[in-house]
Design a protein around this motif. Structure first.
Motif, short mmCIF file in Angstrom:
data_model
loop_
_atom_site.label_atom_id
_atom_site.label_comp_id
_atom_site.label_asym_id
_atom_site.label_seq_id
_atom_site.Cartn_x
_atom_site.Cartn_y
_atom_site.Cartn_z
N TRP A 42 0.82 -1.20 0.00
CA TRP A 42 0.00 0.00 0.00
C TRP A 42 0.86 1.26 0.00
CZ3 TRP A 42 0.56 3.60 3.78
CH2 TRP A 42 1.11 3.19 4.99
N GLY A 45 1.95 1.94 -3.50
CA GLY A 45 0.83 2.53 -4.21
C GLY A 45 0.61 3.98 -3.85
N LEU A 46 0.77 4.29 -2.57
CA LEU A 46 0.63 5.67 -2.11
C LEU A 46 1.74 6.54 -2.71
CD1 LEU A 46 -0.84 7.69 -0.24
CD2 LEU A 46 0.80 7.04 1.54
N LEU A 48 3.26 6.08 -5.55
CA LEU A 48 2.91 6.34 -6.95
C LEU A 48 1.78 7.36 -7.07
CD1 LEU A 48 3.02 2.72 -8.40
CD2 LEU A 48 4.60 4.59 -8.92
N THR A 49 0.78 7.21 -6.21
CA THR A 49 -0.38 8.10 -6.27
C THR A 49 -0.01 9.54 -5.97
OG1 THR A 49 -1.81 6.28 -5.58
CG2 THR A 49 -2.68 8.50 -5.29
N LEU A 50 0.94 9.75 -5.09
CA LEU A 50 1.34 11.11 -4.74
C LEU A 50 2.53 11.59 -5.57
CD1 LEU A 50 1.07 10.91 -0.85
CD2 LEU A 50 -0.59 11.85 -2.47
N LEU A 52 3.67 10.71 -8.73
CA LEU A 52 3.50 11.00 -10.15
C LEU A 52 2.80 12.34 -10.41
CD1 LEU A 52 2.76 7.41 -11.49
CD2 LEU A 52 4.88 8.72 -11.66
N PRO A 53 1.70 12.65 -9.72
CA PRO A 53 1.12 13.98 -9.91
C PRO A 53 2.06 15.11 -9.44
CG PRO A 53 -0.51 12.53 -8.95
CD PRO A 53 0.80 11.80 -8.93
#
Length: 72
Positions: A42, A45-46, A48-50, A52-53
């Motif tokens: 997780w 994933g977090l 990547l989620t934060l 990349l943007p």
């Protein structure tokens, strides 16, 4: 025709070197953490989620600053 498509795909990454390098760094870090078990899935994933943007936003801001300095 295929050559033109390949040139356009390469152009997407060469056009903004900072963005391409930042994406590769974020993905490499997330995959390294996930594959070695150094962090739970997780967290990767977090990241990547934060990450990349954030990379995209930094690239846009840098491009905007360069654009403003070119106009002066």
């Amino acid at each position: 025709m295929i050559g033109a498509i390949v040139r356009q795909l390469i152009g997407l990454f060469v056009d903004d070197e900072f963005l391409a390098a930042a994406i590769l760094a974020v993905v490499a870090l997330a995959s390294m953490l996930a594959l070695t078990g150094a962090a739970p899935a997780w967290f990767a994933g977090l990241l990547l989620t934060l990450g990349l943007p954030a990379s995209l936003a930094a690239s846009v801001l840098a491009r905007a600053r360069r654009g403003q300095s070119d106009d002066s």
